[in-house]
Motif scaffolding. Structure first.
Motif, PDB file in Angstrom:
ATOM      1  N   ILE A   1       0.835  -1.203   0.000  1.00 57.64           N
ATOM      2  CA  ILE A   1       0.000   0.000   0.000  1.00 57.64           C
ATOM      3  C   ILE A   1       0.872   1.257   0.000  1.00 57.64           C
ATOM      4  CG2 ILE A   1      -0.247   0.149   2.509  1.00 57.64           C
ATOM      5  CD1 ILE A   1      -2.888   1.027  -0.158  1.00 57.64           C
ATOM      6  N   THR A   2       2.052   1.169   0.635  1.00 58.24           N
ATOM      7  CA  THR A   2       2.977   2.307   0.622  1.00 58.24           C
ATOM      8  C   THR A   2       3.446   2.612  -0.796  1.00 58.24           C
ATOM      9  OG1 THR A   2       3.755   1.731   2.839  1.00 58.24           O
ATOM     10  CG2 THR A   2       5.148   3.199   1.541  1.00 58.24           C
TER      11      THR A   2
ATOM     12  N   GLU B   1       0.251   3.901  -2.976  1.00 55.60           N
ATOM     13  CA  GLU B   1      -0.205   5.269  -2.751  1.00 55.60           C
ATOM     14  C   GLU B   1       0.753   6.303  -3.335  1.00 55.60           C
ATOM     15  OE1 GLU B   1      -0.604   5.854   1.420  1.00 55.60           O
ATOM     16  OE2 GLU B   1       1.550   5.813   1.832  1.00 55.60           O
TER      17      GLU B   1
ATOM     18  N   LEU C   1      -6.678   1.778   6.883  1.00 56.68           N
ATOM     19  CA  LEU C   1      -6.093   1.623   5.553  1.00 56.68           C
ATOM     20  C   LEU C   1      -5.500   0.236   5.372  1.00 56.68           C
ATOM     21  CD1 LEU C   1      -5.127   2.797   2.818  1.00 56.68           C
ATOM     22  CD2 LEU C   1      -3.055   3.572   4.011  1.00 56.68           C
TER      23      LEU C   1
ATOM     24  N   SER D   1      -6.789  -2.693   2.856  1.00 54.58           N
ATOM     25  CA  SER D   1      -5.834  -3.241   1.887  1.00 54.58           C
ATOM     26  C   SER D   1      -5.736  -4.754   2.026  1.00 54.58           C
ATOM     27  CB  SER D   1      -4.448  -2.612   2.096  1.00 54.58           C
ATOM     28  OG  SER D   1      -4.499  -1.209   1.965  1.00 54.58           O
TER      29      SER D   1
ATOM     30  N   GLY E   1      -3.877   0.945  -3.776  1.00 50.44           N
ATOM     31  CA  GLY E   1      -3.336   2.298  -3.652  1.00 50.44           C
ATOM     32  C   GLY E   1      -3.473   3.094  -4.939  1.00 50.44           C
TER      33      GLY E   1
ATOM     34  N   LEU F   1      -7.085   4.187  -5.306  1.00 56.18           N
ATOM     35  CA  LEU F   1      -7.377   5.324  -4.427  1.00 56.18           C
ATOM     36  C   LEU F   1      -6.821   6.617  -5.014  1.00 56.18           C
ATOM     37  CD1 LEU F   1      -6.730   3.806  -0.868  1.00 56.18           C
ATOM     38  CD2 LEU F   1      -8.918   4.199  -2.011  1.00 56.18           C
ATOM     39  N   ASN F   2      -5.653   6.509  -5.665  1.00 57.36           N
ATOM     40  CA  ASN F   2      -5.086   7.688  -6.325  1.00 57.36           C
ATOM     41  C   ASN F   2      -5.941   8.136  -7.497  1.00 57.36           C
ATOM     42  OD1 ASN F   2      -2.776   8.502  -4.903  1.00 57.36           O
ATOM     43  ND2 ASN F   2      -1.573   6.820  -5.740  1.00 57.36           N
TER      44      ASN F   2
ATOM     45  N   VAL G   1      -8.607   9.944  -3.529  1.00 58.43           N
ATOM     46  CA  VAL G   1      -8.881   9.825  -2.101  1.00 58.43           C
ATOM     47  C   VAL G   1      -7.634  10.236  -1.324  1.00 58.43           C
ATOM     48  CG1 VAL G   1      -9.378   8.190  -0.235  1.00 58.43           C
ATOM     49  CG2 VAL G   1     -10.578   7.991  -2.419  1.00 58.43           C
ATOM     50  N   ASP G   2      -7.824  10.942  -0.237  1.00 62.66           N
ATOM     51  CA  ASP G   2      -6.709  11.359   0.609  1.00 62.66           C
ATOM     52  C   ASP G   2      -6.244  10.155   1.429  1.00 62.66           C
ATOM     53  OD1 ASP G   2      -4.819  12.823   1.886  1.00 62.66           O
ATOM     54  OD2 ASP G   2      -6.201  13.878   3.233  1.00 62.66           O
ATOM     55  N   ILE G   3      -5.141   9.545   1.018  1.00 65.03           N
ATOM     56  CA  ILE G   3      -4.677   8.297   1.629  1.00 65.03           C
ATOM     57  C   ILE G   3      -3.837   8.610   2.870  1.00 65.03           C
ATOM     58  CG2 ILE G   3      -3.455   6.144   1.210  1.00 65.03           C
ATOM     59  CD1 ILE G   3      -3.795   6.622  -1.770  1.00 65.03           C
TER      60      ILE G   3
END
Length: 343
Positions: A66-67, A70, A184, A188, A212, A215-216, A220-222
């Motif tokens: 997820i890192t 995002e 989050l 995920s 991720g 969401l981008n 969305v504000d991750i």
């Protein structure tokens, strides 16, 4: 119940101490490589069986995935057409080299050609070992050794080769509240389970990466994951890899052990040459190029890229292309080859 938990607690303590020690020495990716070597060495001195839950490793992969997802640049997807031929050429070069290595290995060791091909082919550790375990004529111990020693070499040697080519960044974005990060990670993890049902390779890494990116796309504000949480994820993955190579796995003929090391050295050398080509043709840094072409798993290479601030999305795309090449071309061909051997 308490006795069942002790082996896991031992691994957690050993892994943390290994990460802490490697961090003191300022070695590359201390919180993954430190636990890896600490747990690996501990197995030779501690008689108590050590255990580590696969779920810990999966959660670690989810956090790392997820890192990366995002921070994934959508412009990379637009340039995949340009990179396609380079990725295809690199995969073909690796496959041809591995077939040559398999022929040499089978000739000078007691391994059959079938086992040598499975041991030499580049690809994801899990996929190849699972496939080899289903093959009656394959020597699973030899195949496992070849792939594990490759993973260990890649995750330990590659950081030292590329760390000097990256300007380290000490600026960390303000981490989000722990509850937001927990939500989050949970979302995920669920997305990874869904992706796994679709038989997508390495779902607990690739699923969060895709999550991720989605969401981008929808803007969305991750939540931002802190370095401490990332270090825990690296410990979880490092401990898992360290436990894979057990002392019993090294009870193989000396020639098999030797050729496993030779295999790794030659693949790393070819990776180096391919990286130089990628640097020249696509103008990437050496760190990004080498991690993109190195014969390691997608999750490990992306983790290293994230840790040393190389271009993790480029690395992920290149390694994903190799994984897809393996899943949809190499393994089906191996299955046909295996079926022909049985007749």
């Amino acid at each position: 119940m308490r006795n069942h938990a002790l082996p896991v607690v031992y691994v957690a303590i050993i892994a943390f101490l290994g990460g802490w020690f490697f961090s003191l020495l300022s070695l590359p990716i201390p919180w993954m490589i430190g636990p890896l070597f600490a747990v690996l060495l501990a197995q030779f001195f501690i008689r108590t069986p050590l255990k580590w839950s696969a779920q810990f490793r999966n959660i670690g992969l989810v956090i790392i995935g997820i890192t990366i997802g995002e921070n994934f640049s959508l412009s990379i997807l637009q340039t995949m057409g340009t990179m396609f031929w380079y990725m295809l050429a690199i995969n073909i070069v690796f496959v041809l080299l591995c077939l040559l290595l398999a022929l040499i290995t089978a000739k000078y060791t007691s391994m059959s050609l079938h086992t040598a091909v499975l041991a030499s082919v580049p690809g994801a550790l899990g996929q190849i070992i699972v496939f080899a375990s289903e093959e009656k004529k394959a020597d699973l111990a030899a195949v496992t050794y070849f792939h594990l020693i490759r993973v260990l070499a890649v995750v330990s040697v590659v950081p030292f080769l590329v760390s000097g080519h990256v300007v380290q960044q000490n600026i960390e974005a303000t981490a989000s509240p722990l509850w937001a990060v927990a939500v989050l990670i949970s979302m995920s993890f669920l997305f990874a389970i869904v992706v796994g049902k679709l038989h997508v390779p390495t779902p607990f890494f690739l699923g969060p990466v895709l999550f991720g990116i989605l969401l981008n796309i929808v803007q969305v504000d991750i939540p931002v994951i802190s370095l401490d949480v990332l270090h825990v994820a690296q410990i979880a993955v490092g401990a898992h890899i360290g436990l894979l190579l057990t002392p019993s796995a090294l009870r193989l003929p000396k020639r098999t052990l030797l050729f496993g090391l030779i295999n790794v050295v030659l693949l790393m050398f070819v990776s180096f040459l391919c990286a130089k080509l990628v640097m020249t043709m696509l103008n990437y840094t050496f760190a990004t190029s080498f991690l993109s072409t190195a014969p390691g798993g997608m999750d490990q290479m992306a983790l290293i890229a994230t840790a040393i601030h190389a271009d993790a999305d480029i690395v992920t795309v290149f390694q994903l292309a190799r994984m897809l090449f393996l899943s949809f071309i190499i393994i089906p061909l191996l299955k046909k080859y295996s079926a022909r051997l049985e007749h």
